[in-house]
Design a protein around this motif. Structure first.
Motif, PDB file in Angstrom:
ATOM      1  N   LYS A  26       0.833  -1.198   0.000  1.00 49.46           N
ATOM      2  CA  LYS A  26       0.000   0.000   0.000  1.00 49.46           C
ATOM      3  C   LYS A  26       0.864   1.242   0.000  1.00 49.46           C
ATOM      4  N   LEU A  27       0.209   2.338  -0.304  1.00 49.44           N
ATOM      5  CA  LEU A  27       0.850   3.644  -0.275  1.00 49.44           C
ATOM      6  C   LEU A  27       0.459   4.336   1.024  1.00 49.44           C
ATOM      7  N   PHE A  28       1.451   4.808   1.771  1.00 47.56           N
ATOM      8  CA  PHE A  28       1.184   5.447   3.045  1.00 47.56           C
ATOM      9  C   PHE A  28       1.484   6.942   2.976  1.00 47.56           C
ATOM     10  N   VAL A  29       0.733   7.713   3.735  1.00 50.83           N
ATOM     11  CA  VAL A  29       0.989   9.146   3.881  1.00 50.83           C
ATOM     12  C   VAL A  29       1.578   9.395   5.262  1.00 50.83           C
ATOM     13  N   GLU A  30       1.107   8.646   6.246  1.00 57.65           N
ATOM     14  CA  GLU A  30       1.630   8.750   7.608  1.00 57.65           C
ATOM     15  C   GLU A  30       2.253   7.415   7.996  1.00 57.65           C
ATOM     16  N   VAL A  31       3.476   7.483   8.513  1.00 50.37           N
ATOM     17  CA  VAL A  31       4.182   6.286   8.940  1.00 50.37           C
ATOM     18  C   VAL A  31       4.863   6.561  10.270  1.00 50.37           C
ATOM     19  N   GLU A  32       5.328   5.508  10.912  1.00 49.43           N
ATOM     20  CA  GLU A  32       6.015   5.657  12.196  1.00 49.43           C
ATOM     21  C   GLU A  32       7.382   6.309  12.024  1.00 49.43           C
ATOM     22  N   GLU A  33       8.085   5.930  10.957  1.00 45.67           N
ATOM     23  CA  GLU A  33       9.376   6.537  10.639  1.00 45.67           C
ATOM     24  C   GLU A  33       9.284   7.123   9.242  1.00 45.67           C
ATOM     25  N   ALA A  34       9.361   8.437   9.140  1.00 46.77           N
ATOM     26  CA  ALA A  34       9.249   9.110   7.846  1.00 46.77           C
ATOM     27  C   ALA A  34      10.487   8.843   6.991  1.00 46.77           C
ATOM     28  N   PRO A  35      10.313   8.866   5.670  1.00 48.28           N
ATOM     29  CA  PRO A  35      11.486   8.727   4.807  1.00 48.28           C
ATOM     30  C   PRO A  35      12.399   9.940   4.988  1.00 48.28           C
ATOM     31  N   LEU A  36      13.701   9.720   4.855  1.00 48.30           N
ATOM     32  CA  LEU A  36      14.669  10.800   5.061  1.00 48.30           C
ATOM     33  C   LEU A  36      15.662  10.865   3.914  1.00 48.30           C
ATOM     34  N   PHE A  37      16.023  12.089   3.545  1.00 46.17           N
ATOM     35  CA  PHE A  37      17.064  12.301   2.552  1.00 46.17           C
ATOM     36  C   PHE A  37      18.343  11.671   3.091  1.00 46.17           C
ATOM     37  N   PRO A  38      19.161  11.050   2.235  1.00 50.13           N
ATOM     38  CA  PRO A  38      20.341  10.315   2.709  1.00 50.13           C
ATOM     39  C   PRO A  38      21.473  11.220   3.198  1.00 50.13           C
ATOM     40  N   GLU A  82      24.192  10.028  12.310  1.00 54.86           N
ATOM     41  CA  GLU A  82      23.721  10.950  13.346  1.00 54.86           C
ATOM     42  C   GLU A  82      22.905  10.194  14.386  1.00 54.86           C
ATOM     43  N   GLU A  83      22.807  10.787  15.569  1.00 53.10           N
ATOM     44  CA  GLU A  83      21.938  10.220  16.600  1.00 53.10           C
ATOM     45  C   GLU A  83      20.494  10.333  16.127  1.00 53.10           C
ATOM     46  N   LYS A  84      19.654   9.423  16.563  1.00 57.00           N
ATOM     47  CA  LYS A  84      18.272   9.325  16.099  1.00 57.00           C
ATOM     48  C   LYS A  84      17.530  10.658  16.163  1.00 57.00           C
ATOM     49  N   GLU A  85      17.688  11.404  17.252  1.00 61.25           N
ATOM     50  CA  GLU A  85      16.951  12.661  17.409  1.00 61.25           C
ATOM     51  C   GLU A  85      17.462  13.777  16.498  1.00 61.25           C
ATOM     52  N   ASN A  86      18.671  13.640  15.956  1.00 62.73           N
ATOM     53  CA  ASN A  86      19.238  14.663  15.073  1.00 62.73           C
ATOM     54  C   ASN A  86      19.088  14.314  13.592  1.00 62.73           C
ATOM     55  N   GLN A  87      18.651  13.110  13.291  1.00 64.67           N
ATOM     56  CA  GLN A  87      18.598  12.656  11.897  1.00 64.67           C
ATOM     57  C   GLN A  87      17.635  13.476  11.047  1.00 64.67           C
ATOM     58  N   THR A  88      16.474  13.811  11.572  1.00 62.18           N
ATOM     59  CA  THR A  88      15.492  14.555  10.786  1.00 62.18           C
ATOM     60  C   THR A  88      16.009  15.935  10.419  1.00 62.18           C
ATOM     61  N   ALA A  89      16.546  16.664  11.388  1.00 62.20           N
ATOM     62  CA  ALA A  89      17.078  18.000  11.113  1.00 62.20           C
ATOM     63  C   ALA A  89      18.240  17.922  10.120  1.00 62.20           C
ATOM     64  N   CYS A  90      19.106  16.949  10.295  1.00 59.03           N
ATOM     65  CA  CYS A  90      20.237  16.756   9.396  1.00 59.03           C
ATOM     66  C   CYS A  90      19.752  16.450   7.981  1.00 59.03           C
ATOM     67  N   ALA A  91      18.755  15.570   7.849  1.00 60.15           N
ATOM     68  CA  ALA A  91      18.228  15.194   6.541  1.00 60.15           C
ATOM     69  C   ALA A  91      17.581  16.388   5.844  1.00 60.15           C
ATOM     70  N   HIS A  92      16.863  17.217   6.601  1.00 57.93           N
ATOM     71  CA  HIS A  92      16.256  18.414   6.018  1.00 57.93           C
ATOM     72  C   HIS A  92      17.329  19.384   5.521  1.00 57.93           C
ATOM     73  N   GLU A  93      18.393  19.520   6.274  1.00 53.46           N
ATOM     74  CA  GLU A  93      19.495  20.392   5.862  1.00 53.46           C
ATOM     75  C   GLU A  93      20.164  19.867   4.589  1.00 53.46           C
ATOM     76  N   LYS A  94      20.390  18.556   4.534  1.00 50.71           N
ATOM     77  CA  LYS A  94      21.002  17.950   3.344  1.00 50.71           C
ATOM     78  C   LYS A  94      20.094  18.106   2.119  1.00 50.71           C
ATOM     79  N   LEU A  95      18.791  17.945   2.322  1.00 52.06           N
ATOM     80  CA  LEU A  95      17.829  18.121   1.234  1.00 52.06           C
ATOM     81  C   LEU A  95      17.853  19.567   0.743  1.00 52.06           C
ATOM     82  N   PHE A  96      17.852  20.512   1.656  1.00 53.85           N
ATOM     83  CA  PHE A  96      17.909  21.930   1.296  1.00 53.85           C
ATOM     84  C   PHE A  96      19.183  22.227   0.500  1.00 53.85           C
ATOM     85  N   ASN A  97      20.310  21.695   0.954  1.00 54.46           N
ATOM     86  CA  ASN A  97      21.576  21.907   0.245  1.00 54.46           C
ATOM     87  C   ASN A  97      21.534  21.295  -1.154  1.00 54.46           C
ATOM     88  N   TYR A  98      20.963  20.101  -1.267  1.00 55.11           N
ATOM     89  CA  TYR A  98      20.837  19.447  -2.571  1.00 55.11           C
ATOM     90  C   TYR A  98      20.021  20.327  -3.519  1.00 55.11           C
TER      91      TYR A  98
END
Length: 151
Positions: free
Chosen positions: A24-36, A41-57
């Motif tokens: 199935k296709l999900f919109v809400e999941v327990e762990e969101a997909p993240l830019f590589p 990084e530590e689990k709590e910093n991964q989302t912020a780091c991934a957003h920064e990497k995506l922005f830089n890309y």
């Protein structure tokens, strides 16, 4: 024999239901997909780091179309795509555009992204729909004002 057939049927239908759930296709999941790039990084910093990497890309890959520059077109292009179970990006489409070539540039750059870390539901990778705004802003040239003083 009839009981055995019913038992096999129930077991396989339950198994197929579990497989189908993860197709199935999900919109809400327990762990969101993240830019590589933030796996270390530590689990709590991964989302912020991934957003920064995506922005830089996006900052490095997006080019402002000449037509949009000439016509003064700026704004936000909303792009929707799927992050597949293997992290690949598919079904990229513009759901709200601004024209002037910006829509096509945003779609092309998103389609060319590296594989993401897939989203997870119950610890298993799943297909996730992702919506991303891409901003196009024309920088205003900084003109130096000259002040003339007459005596």
């Amino acid at each position: 024999i009839y009981t055995l057939f019913v038992l096999i049927l129930l077991t396989t239908s339950s198994l197929f239901a579990q497989v189908k759930e993860y197709e199935k296709l999900f919109v809400e999941v327990e762990e969101a997909p993240l830019f590589p790039g933030c796996e270390e990084e530590e689990k709590e910093n991964q989302t912020a780091c991934a957003h920064e990497k995506l922005f830089n890309y996006l900052s490095n890959e997006l080019t402002y179309p000449d037509i949009a520059k000439r016509k003064g077109i700026s704004g936000r292009v909303i792009v929707q795509f799927l992050v597949e179970k293997d992290g690949s990006i598919t079904n990229v489409k513009v759901i709200r555009g601004i024209g002037g070539g910006c829509d096509e540039v945003a779609q092309e750059v998103i389609a060319g992204m590296p594989n993401w870390n897939p989203g997870k539901k119950r610890g298993r990778p799943v297909r996730v729909q992702y919506t991303l705004p891409v901003n196009f802003t024309i920088e205003k040239s900084k003109r130096k004002k000259k002040w003339w003083i007459s005596s």
